[in-house]
Scaffold this motif. Structure first.
Motif, PDB file in Angstrom:
ATOM      1  N   LEU A 103       0.938  -1.208   0.014  1.00 34.89           N
ATOM      2  CA  LEU A 103       0.093  -0.010  -0.084  1.00 34.89           C
ATOM      3  C   LEU A 103       0.871   1.368   0.100  1.00 34.89           C
ATOM      4  CD1 LEU A 103      -2.878   1.316   0.267  1.00 34.89           C
ATOM      5  CD2 LEU A 103      -2.440   1.413   2.614  1.00 34.89           C
ATOM      6  N   GLU A 104       0.815   1.953  -1.084  1.00 30.20           N
ATOM      7  CA  GLU A 104       1.616   3.555  -0.976  1.00 30.20           C
ATOM      8  C   GLU A 104       0.471   4.183  -0.915  1.00 30.20           C
ATOM      9  OE1 GLU A 104       3.499   3.695  -4.903  1.00 30.20           O
ATOM     10  OE2 GLU A 104       5.027   2.229  -4.147  1.00 30.20           O
ATOM     11  N   VAL A 105       0.997   5.189   0.056  1.00 27.56           N
ATOM     12  CA  VAL A 105       0.308   6.366   0.392  1.00 27.56           C
ATOM     13  C   VAL A 105       0.911   7.561   0.014  1.00 27.56           C
ATOM     14  CG1 VAL A 105      -0.845   7.806   2.462  1.00 27.56           C
ATOM     15  CG2 VAL A 105      -0.838   5.113   2.413  1.00 27.56           C
ATOM     16  N   LEU A 106       0.151   8.542  -0.867  1.00 31.04           N
ATOM     17  CA  LEU A 106       0.529   9.851  -1.321  1.00 31.04           C
ATOM     18  C   LEU A 106       0.015  10.936  -0.418  1.00 31.04           C
ATOM     19  CD1 LEU A 106       2.279  11.665  -3.126  1.00 31.04           C
ATOM     20  CD2 LEU A 106       0.354  11.571  -4.665  1.00 31.04           C
ATOM     21  N   LEU A 107       1.054  11.471   0.410  1.00 29.90           N
ATOM     22  CA  LEU A 107       0.569  12.510   1.591  1.00 29.90           C
ATOM     23  C   LEU A 107       0.949  13.712   0.631  1.00 29.90           C
ATOM     24  CD1 LEU A 107      -0.553  13.295   3.911  1.00 29.90           C
ATOM     25  CD2 LEU A 107       1.869  13.275   4.918  1.00 29.90           C
ATOM     26  N   ALA A 108      -0.531  14.366  -0.099  1.00 27.92           N
ATOM     27  CA  ALA A 108       0.002  15.280  -0.814  1.00 27.92           C
ATOM     28  C   ALA A 108       0.026  16.817  -0.175  1.00 27.92           C
ATOM     29  CB  ALA A 108      -1.167  15.402  -2.071  1.00 27.92           C
ATOM     30  N   SER A 109      -1.128  17.205   0.328  1.00 29.67           N
ATOM     31  CA  SER A 109      -1.216  18.665   1.017  1.00 29.67           C
ATOM     32  C   SER A 109      -2.571  18.618   2.026  1.00 29.67           C
ATOM     33  CB  SER A 109      -1.528  19.449  -0.143  1.00 29.67           C
ATOM     34  OG  SER A 109      -2.787  19.437  -0.795  1.00 29.67           O
ATOM     35  N   ALA A 110      -2.553  19.577   2.693  1.00 35.02           N
ATOM     36  CA  ALA A 110      -3.534  19.929   3.716  1.00 35.02           C
ATOM     37  C   ALA A 110      -3.905  21.498   3.457  1.00 35.02           C
ATOM     38  CB  ALA A 110      -3.272  19.843   5.039  1.00 35.02           C
ATOM     39  N   GLU A 111      -5.272  21.724   3.559  1.00 34.28           N
ATOM     40  CA  GLU A 111      -5.776  23.173   3.373  1.00 34.28           C
ATOM     41  C   GLU A 111      -6.671  23.474   4.481  1.00 34.28           C
ATOM     42  OE1 GLU A 111      -7.740  22.983  -0.651  1.00 34.28           O
ATOM     43  OE2 GLU A 111      -6.105  22.827  -1.527  1.00 34.28           O
ATOM     44  N   ILE A 150       6.181   8.612   9.707  1.00 36.94           N
ATOM     45  CA  ILE A 150       6.086   9.883  10.367  1.00 36.94           C
ATOM     46  C   ILE A 150       6.832  10.871   9.013  1.00 36.94           C
ATOM     47  CG2 ILE A 150       6.926  11.876  11.595  1.00 36.94           C
ATOM     48  CD1 ILE A 150       7.296   9.912  14.083  1.00 36.94           C
ATOM     49  N   SER A 151       5.843  11.613   8.538  1.00 42.02           N
ATOM     50  CA  SER A 151       6.120  12.572   7.329  1.00 42.02           C
ATOM     51  C   SER A 151       7.271  13.546   7.905  1.00 42.02           C
ATOM     52  CB  SER A 151       5.041  13.365   6.813  1.00 42.02           C
ATOM     53  OG  SER A 151       4.559  14.301   7.656  1.00 42.02           O
ATOM     54  N   LYS A 152       7.613  14.507   6.724  1.00 41.18           N
ATOM     55  CA  LYS A 152       8.644  15.341   7.170  1.00 41.18           C
ATOM     56  C   LYS A 152       7.775  16.616   7.590  1.00 41.18           C
ATOM     57  CE  LYS A 152       8.346  17.301   2.600  1.00 41.18           C
ATOM     58  NZ  LYS A 152       9.055  17.576   1.282  1.00 41.18           N
ATOM     59  N   THR A 153       8.504  17.407   8.347  1.00 46.67           N
ATOM     60  CA  THR A 153       7.879  18.775   8.731  1.00 46.67           C
ATOM     61  C   THR A 153       7.746  19.869   7.667  1.00 46.67           C
ATOM     62  OG1 THR A 153       8.621  18.109  10.812  1.00 46.67           O
ATOM     63  CG2 THR A 153       8.044  20.507  10.513  1.00 46.67           C
ATOM     64  N   TRP A 178       3.191  18.691   1.388  1.00 48.09           N
ATOM     65  CA  TRP A 178       4.354  17.498   1.781  1.00 48.09           C
ATOM     66  C   TRP A 178       4.853  16.755   0.344  1.00 48.09           C
ATOM     67  CZ3 TRP A 178       0.132  17.760   5.064  1.00 48.09           C
ATOM     68  CH2 TRP A 178       0.484  18.118   6.340  1.00 48.09           C
ATOM     69  N   ASN A 179       3.802  16.467  -0.426  1.00 52.39           N
ATOM     70  CA  ASN A 179       4.163  15.686  -1.611  1.00 52.39           C
ATOM     71  C   ASN A 179       5.063  14.623  -1.524  1.00 52.39           C
ATOM     72  OD1 ASN A 179       3.704  14.993  -4.437  1.00 52.39           O
ATOM     73  ND2 ASN A 179       5.324  16.456  -4.927  1.00 52.39           N
ATOM     74  N   GLU A 180       4.909  13.835  -0.381  1.00 51.67           N
ATOM     75  CA  GLU A 180       5.570  12.444  -0.321  1.00 51.67           C
ATOM     76  C   GLU A 180       5.047  11.221  -0.235  1.00 51.67           C
ATOM     77  OE1 GLU A 180       8.027  13.502   3.301  1.00 51.67           O
ATOM     78  OE2 GLU A 180       6.225  12.766   4.673  1.00 51.67           O
ATOM     79  N   LYS A 181       5.589  10.009  -0.538  1.00 52.05           N
ATOM     80  CA  LYS A 181       5.122   8.728  -0.737  1.00 52.05           C
ATOM     81  C   LYS A 181       5.475   8.064   0.619  1.00 52.05           C
ATOM     82  CE  LYS A 181       4.190   7.903  -5.704  1.00 52.05           C
ATOM     83  NZ  LYS A 181       4.452   7.298  -6.604  1.00 52.05           N
ATOM     84  N   HIS A 182       4.584   7.254   1.062  1.00 53.98           N
ATOM     85  CA  HIS A 182       4.779   6.182   2.286  1.00 53.98           C
ATOM     86  C   HIS A 182       4.501   4.870   1.843  1.00 53.98           C
ATOM     87  CE1 HIS A 182       5.943   9.326   5.162  1.00 53.98           C
ATOM     88  NE2 HIS A 182       5.173  10.101   4.470  1.00 53.98           N
ATOM     89  N   ARG A 183       5.198   3.941   1.946  1.00 56.09           N
ATOM     90  CA  ARG A 183       5.056   2.624   1.474  1.00 56.09           C
ATOM     91  C   ARG A 183       4.945   1.643   2.647  1.00 56.09           C
ATOM     92  NH1 ARG A 183       6.780  -0.348  -3.472  1.00 56.09           N
ATOM     93  NH2 ARG A 183       7.153  -2.303  -3.064  1.00 56.09           N
ATOM     94  N   LEU A 214      -5.355   5.431  -6.749  1.00 55.27           N
ATOM     95  CA  LEU A 214      -6.535   6.323  -6.706  1.00 55.27           C
ATOM     96  C   LEU A 214      -5.677   7.863  -6.541  1.00 55.27           C
ATOM     97  CD1 LEU A 214      -8.756   5.034  -4.180  1.00 55.27           C
ATOM     98  CD2 LEU A 214      -8.912   5.063  -6.642  1.00 55.27           C
ATOM     99  N   LYS A 215      -6.216   8.716  -7.494  1.00 52.93           N
ATOM    100  CA  LYS A 215      -5.455   9.966  -7.481  1.00 52.93           C
ATOM    101  C   LYS A 215      -5.719  10.667  -6.094  1.00 52.93           C
ATOM    102  CE  LYS A 215      -5.412  10.752 -12.365  1.00 52.93           C
ATOM    103  NZ  LYS A 215      -5.915  11.463 -13.384  1.00 52.93           N
ATOM    104  N   PRO A 216      -4.934  11.643  -5.793  1.00 57.59           N
ATOM    105  CA  PRO A 216      -5.220  12.502  -4.288  1.00 57.59           C
ATOM    106  C   PRO A 216      -6.559  13.064  -4.385  1.00 57.59           C
ATOM    107  CG  PRO A 216      -3.094  13.119  -5.208  1.00 57.59           C
ATOM    108  CD  PRO A 216      -3.553  12.379  -6.602  1.00 57.59           C
TER     109      PRO A 216
END
Length: 194
Positions: free
Chosen positions: A6-14, A39-42, A52-57, A109-111
């Motif tokens: 499962l790859e999770v793309l953490l794109a952004s928050a608004e 844990i994502s980057k800060t 963020w635009n980072e993937k977690h596997r 699935l796209k963000p």
């Protein structure tokens, strides 16, 4: 061993909850899926908008894939001189994603935006997340804790902050009190010279 990825793309928050009056807020996300945690980057952002635009596997065995129910994402606000503050969380149910991925061979699935739930069970802001699930892949089941590196880095940063805070706790007023009380004999200045 056969399993799924499962790859999770953490794109952004608004429109996240922002309590800073001045400056930019710094946010990171704790992503928990099954018994694994990343844990994502800060990242900093203005007006509650963060990118963020980072993937977690996440790799799971076939039996673990069948038991996956949800993905939990906790948004934390990083503070310089205190512990991180909880901003909100998003829970994504994975049952349909895994079922569809197993039936098709893979699914991507796209963000898409997911609501952020605050502590008082109200909604404020959106978290954009994308997914990719690939079943029947060869996975290596090693116990790797991806959070150790981030925790060590945060502990190093917190150590310096604690030193600064402890230095500020020194009762400086006592030093000034004794300085004012020190009597100088007639004809001498404070250094002892005439």
């Amino acid at each position: 061993m056969q399993g799924g990825v499962l790859e999770v793309l953490l794109a952004s928050a608004e429109s996240l909850k922002n309590t800073n009056i001045l400056g930019k807020s710094r946010y990171y996300v704790i992503i928990k899926c099954g018994n694994q945690e990343h844990i994502s980057k800060t990242a900093s952002g203005e007006d509650g908008n963060v990118y963020w635009n980072e993937k977690h596997r996440f790799e799971f065995s076939n039996s673990d894939c069948q038991n996956l129910k949800h993905l939990m994402l906790k948004i934390m606000k990083d503070e310089y001189l205190s512990d991180p503050d909880f901003v909100g969380e998003t829970i994504v149910h994975l049952g349909g994603l895994i079922t569809e991925g197993n039936a098709r061979g893979h699914i991507e699935l796209k963000p898409a935006p997911f609501n952020v739930v605050l502590e008082d069970d109200t909604y404020k802001g959106e978290l954009k997340i994308g997914f990719k699930f690939i079943p029947n892949v060869e996975v290596i089941q090693e116990k790797v804790d991806y959070c150790d590196k981030m925790r060590e880095e945060n502990q190093r940063k917190r150590w310096m902050e604690r030193k600064i805070i402890n230095f500020q706790r020194i009762p400086w007023r006592w030093l000034f009190f004794f300085y004012k009380r020190w009597k100088v004999p007639n004809g001498l200045n404070r250094r002892g010279f005439e």
